[in-house]
Design a protein around this motif. Structure first.
Motif, PDB file in Angstrom:
ATOM      1  N   THR A 714       0.822  -1.221   0.000  1.00  0.00           N
ATOM      2  CA  THR A 714       0.000   0.000   0.000  1.00  0.00           C
ATOM      3  C   THR A 714       0.849   1.262   0.000  1.00  0.00           C
ATOM      4  OG1 THR A 714      -0.187  -0.060   2.425  1.00  0.00           O
ATOM      5  CG2 THR A 714      -1.937  -1.133   1.142  1.00  0.00           C
ATOM      6  N   SER A 715       1.939   1.279   0.809  1.00  0.00           N
ATOM      7  CA  SER A 715       2.726   2.512   0.882  1.00  0.00           C
ATOM      8  C   SER A 715       4.035   2.270   1.615  1.00  0.00           C
ATOM      9  CB  SER A 715       1.948   3.602   1.615  1.00  0.00           C
ATOM     10  OG  SER A 715       1.773   3.243   2.987  1.00  0.00           O
ATOM     11  N   TRP A 716       4.972   3.149   1.359  1.00  0.00           N
ATOM     12  CA  TRP A 716       6.139   3.295   2.219  1.00  0.00           C
ATOM     13  C   TRP A 716       5.831   4.355   3.267  1.00  0.00           C
ATOM     14  CZ3 TRP A 716      10.326   0.211   2.178  1.00  0.00           C
ATOM     15  CH2 TRP A 716      10.635  -0.502   1.017  1.00  0.00           C
ATOM     16  N   GLY A 719       6.844   7.592   2.077  1.00  0.00           N
ATOM     17  CA  GLY A 719       6.244   8.029   0.829  1.00  0.00           C
ATOM     18  C   GLY A 719       6.984   7.489  -0.378  1.00  0.00           C
ATOM     19  N   ARG A 722       6.346   2.262  -5.047  1.00  0.00           N
ATOM     20  CA  ARG A 722       6.700   0.934  -4.544  1.00  0.00           C
ATOM     21  C   ARG A 722       8.161   0.601  -4.847  1.00  0.00           C
ATOM     22  NH1 ARG A 722       7.210  -4.085  -6.404  1.00  0.00           N
ATOM     23  NH2 ARG A 722       6.788  -3.411  -8.547  1.00  0.00           N
ATOM     24  N   ALA A 737       7.678  -0.673   4.871  1.00  0.00           N
ATOM     25  CA  ALA A 737       6.701  -0.931   3.814  1.00  0.00           C
ATOM     26  C   ALA A 737       5.410  -1.419   4.443  1.00  0.00           C
ATOM     27  CB  ALA A 737       7.248  -1.975   2.841  1.00  0.00           C
ATOM     28  N   ASN A 738       4.299  -0.833   4.035  1.00  0.00           N
ATOM     29  CA  ASN A 738       2.992  -1.208   4.574  1.00  0.00           C
ATOM     30  C   ASN A 738       2.220  -2.031   3.552  1.00  0.00           C
ATOM     31  OD1 ASN A 738       3.343   0.320   7.011  1.00  0.00           O
ATOM     32  ND2 ASN A 738       2.982   2.181   5.805  1.00  0.00           N
TER      33      ASN A 738
END
Length: 748
Positions: A714-716, A719, A722, A737-738
């Motif tokens: 989904t996101s770092w 920001g 990927r 990392a999410n």
């Protein structure tokens, strides 16, 4: 040699490198010495020997017995001699001298479509060698020999190979059994991060124009130039990472090549592609098989085989999507279309042989592991070597300093029959066969062309070793010499001793194993020892003794700045200054000083190899910008002084980098992330150089332990995309990392 108190011209004395080791019965001798950074050699049918030097000089010797070189061609103006760039490939027309042509491949100091020289033998900041890159190209040319035996013209045959970063440049040249000229070159991409064109895209690779940072999944720049023959119709095919089969008079692709019907001139030249840096290649005698060594990134070195260089099949060796037989994690993790389509459709030609950077090639060989760079390919043909070497494939590794033989099974080189052949070589960068079918190798580090012969018989020469105690002091100086460290490899052989203690060239001063000699006047003396075994084989050595303070000693350079205590970050400007004094000349002027900046690239086990970055001749002070390189590595700055008699002295300072720890985590934990070219499950950390550029990717989708449920990125936490590049900060940092769970109502 004696250097008297005043007024003598002396040869510079350097510490001798340990002799390379060869199997029992073989001999390794210097065929041609005194070269300056030689990169390639070629034997002409009429006995002449051509040698390429990295700077852009081509030298010619009348024969192996000729000690004096003639400059055949001076290509230094158009050649960029910087880092791993330079004049790197050389071939002689098979019909020479009736066809008076010599062929060269070199880094052309010009941007695509531009003229040379663009940068000179440097890369200023900006753009910075490993930042934005000093963009250059590559060239293959035909040189015509005139009546005086030197080149009178250069005819460019092929120009291309856009290169953003300073390694993986142009490569080998060779004539095939079909009379075609074969050429190769590297990807010209970054060696620090997974490069798909995200740093300015100066080579104008699809899908965007030059000056646009490319992004996954559609990016086709950087190392993906090696896959350009697979681009969509109408997009340009490049020469990077490809093997070419061309007409030696025109440079055009030949009929029968796999893409001979293409409208793209580069495509028509290509017979194989998908290599990172196939620096050296050669043909197996009696066949149309072309064997190429491909320098790997983090893990694998490859030997690739083109089964028939003249057929209509274009082998794809898979780089950068593959390294060795497996997917390359840095490029796989970026989910690039060009790699994903290769993974799904197949079509990669697996390497014939691979070896891991952390493993021995032969379990019992003395060669270091860690850093690895395959750098030579040649086959036994027509030698008097023992039968077990018949048809063997020889290959070299410049980082390990070794040459191995892959002996044959049923006539074919077999990885099951590997033996060390030459060990302890100072940077072998080419293998070739020459007179008598013997194997020759170019040793870049010592400036020599070596010959490995098999003299026959069972007696082996002794090894001479001499010491002097003391080796220096006020005159008169009484010295105890000792030759008892000399040895003979054959059991039962005895040694006799003959000394030349007054350095007059005659070994008539003593036959004692441990003689004493007194030097009454100031002098620097190279005392000689000759040992002879019971079968008449001999060996000689010298040991230097300095009595008093004679003139003509080596100058003494001093590096004033930087201090060895300095640590540096990527992009930092480092000033340097120094001076030198000489016993005869006094203080030497700046014109007598020369600096060399090098990177020592090390493996986790501590073994290191050297990349010479840049020379700074004729100055006492200057500066450089610290380049980017993966860790562990450090900079090495060397100052060399030359006095009025040509004697030299050098001193070196090692400069360690500032390092930081980058921590990688994920939510949930144990997700697979890719940093550079290696993937790992979180949490983990990497030590890198402050200011270095590092590529990171959050693999997605993926199954995450312990339940192996599927998650999507989904996101770092910081920001960004990927897949992205990060610049290491001055202090440690954490990158998280999410991910989200993939399920029926929210699939991946």
């Amino acid at each position: 040699m004696i250097v008297p108190l005043a007024g003598a011209l002396a040869v510079a004395v350097a510490t001798a490198a340990p002799a390379a080791a060869v199997p029992t019965g073989f001999a390794d001798t210097v065929a041609i010495g005194g070269l300056t950074s030689p990169t390639a050699a070629a034997f002409a049918p009429d006995g002449r020997v051509f040698v390429a030097e990295k700077s852009g000089l081509v030298k010619v010797f009348d024969s192996l017995a000729d000690p004096t070189a003639t400059v055949f061609a001076d290509l230094r103006t158009q050649t960029q001699d910087f880092w791993d760039r330079g004049l790197l490939g050389l071939a002689v027309d098979p019909a020479f001298p009736a066809r008076p042509y010599v062929y060269v491949s070199y880094t052309l100091d010009a941007e695509p479509g531009g003229t040379a020289p663009r940068w000179g033998d440097t890369c200023p900041t900006p753009p910075g060698a490993t930042d934005q890159g000093c963009v250059v190209t590559g060239r293959v040319s035909q040189l015509t020999m005139g009546p005086a035996g030197t080149a009178v013209s250069e005819k460019p045959l092929v120009t291309g190979w856009c290169q953003q970063f300073p390694s993986h440049s142009i490569g080998a040249l060779a004539f095939g059994p079909d009379g075609a000229l074969y050429a190769g070159g590297g990807d010209g991409a970054s060696f620090n991060f997974a490069d798909y064109g995200q740093v300015g895209n100066p080579c104008a690779d699809p899908p965007s124009p030059a000056g646009t940072n490319l992004t996954p999944p559609a990016a086709e720049g950087g190392a993906l130039r090696s896959q350009s023959p697979r681009r969509a119709a109408g997009q340009p095919v490049l020469l990077n990472g490809a093997l070419l089969r061309i007409d030696p008079d025109t440079g055009a692709g030949l009929p029968g090549n796999p893409f001979a019907s293409s409208a793209d001139a580069n495509a028509r030249r290509v017979i194989a592609y998908g290599s990172r840096n196939q620096f050296r290649f050669g043909f197996r005698p009696g066949t149309s098989e072309l064997w190429a060594g491909d320098v790997g990134w983090n893990t694998w070195e490859e030997i690739n085989r083109v089964a028939d260089a003249g057929d209509g099949v274009a082998e794809n060796f898979g780089w950068p999507c593959f390294e060795g037989t497996g997917r390359q994690a840095g490029y796989d993790g970026a989910n690039l279309d060009r790699c994903e389509s290769l993974y799904s459709a197949g079509g990669q030609t697996a390497p014939y042989y691979t070896y891991n950077h952390s493993a021995k090639v032969v379990a019992t060989d003395p060669c270091p592991t860690g850093g690895s760079s395959i750098s030579g390919i040649a086959f036994e043909a027509g030698s008097n070597y023992p039968a077990e070497y018949a048809g063997a494939l020889f290959f070299a590794d410049s980082s390990r300093g070794c040459i191995w033989a892959m002996q044959t099974v049923a006539g074919q080189p077999s990885p099951s029959k590997l033996v060390p052949f030459v060990t302890g070589v100072n940077t072998p960068v080419q293998l070739l066969t020459g007179p008598g079918g013997d194997l020759f190798y170019v040793a870049l580090g010592t400036g020599e062309l070596h010959r490995v012969s098999y003299p026959g018989g069972t007696n082996r020469p002794p090894v001479a070793v001499a010491t002097a105690t003391p080796s220096s002091g006020p005159a008169p100086l009484t010295v105890q010499f000792d030759g008892t460290g000399s040895t003979d490899p054959d059991a039962g052989d005895t040694l006799s001793y003959a000394w030349d203690l007054d350095a007059d060239g005659a070994y008539d001063d003593s036959t004692d194993p441990r003689p004493t000699w007194t030097y009454t006047t100031a002098a620097a003396v190279d005392a000689g020892l000759r040992v002879t075994d019971s079968h008449g084989a001999t060996a000689v050595t010298t040991v230097r003794v300095t009595a008093g303070n004679p003139a003509g000693l080596d100058p003494v350079p001093v590096i004033d700045t930087p201090s060895p205590a300095l640590t540096w970050s990527v992009g930092q400007t480092v000033a340097f200054s120094g001076h030198a004094t000489d016993a005869q000349d006094g203080a030497l002027p700046p014109s007598a000083l020369s600096w060399r900046l090098a990177i020592r690239h090390c493996a986790a086990n501590g073994t290191c190899h050297t990349h010479n970055v840049q020379d700074f001749p004729g100055i006492a002070a200057g500066s450089f910008v610290a380049p980017d390189h993966e860790y562990p590595s450090y900079l090495q700055l060397t100052l060399t002084a030359t006095d009025s008699t040509g004697r030299t002295g050098s001193t070196t300072v090692d400069l360690q980098p500032k390092t930081v720890t980058l921590n990688f985590t994920s939510n949930p934990s144990q997700a697979m992330l890719t940093v550079g070219g290696t993937e790992q499950r979180t949490p983990f950390s990497r030590t890198v150089i402050a200011g270095s550029t590092n590529s990171i990717s959050a693999n997605s989708p993926q199954n995450v332990p312990p339940l192996n449920l599927k998650y999507a990125f989904t996101s770092w936490a910081h920001g960004g995309a990927r897949t992205q590049n990060i610049v290491a900060p001055a202090t440690g940092a954490t990158y998280q990392a999410n991910y989200r769970l993939c399920w029926l109502l929210q699939p991946c």
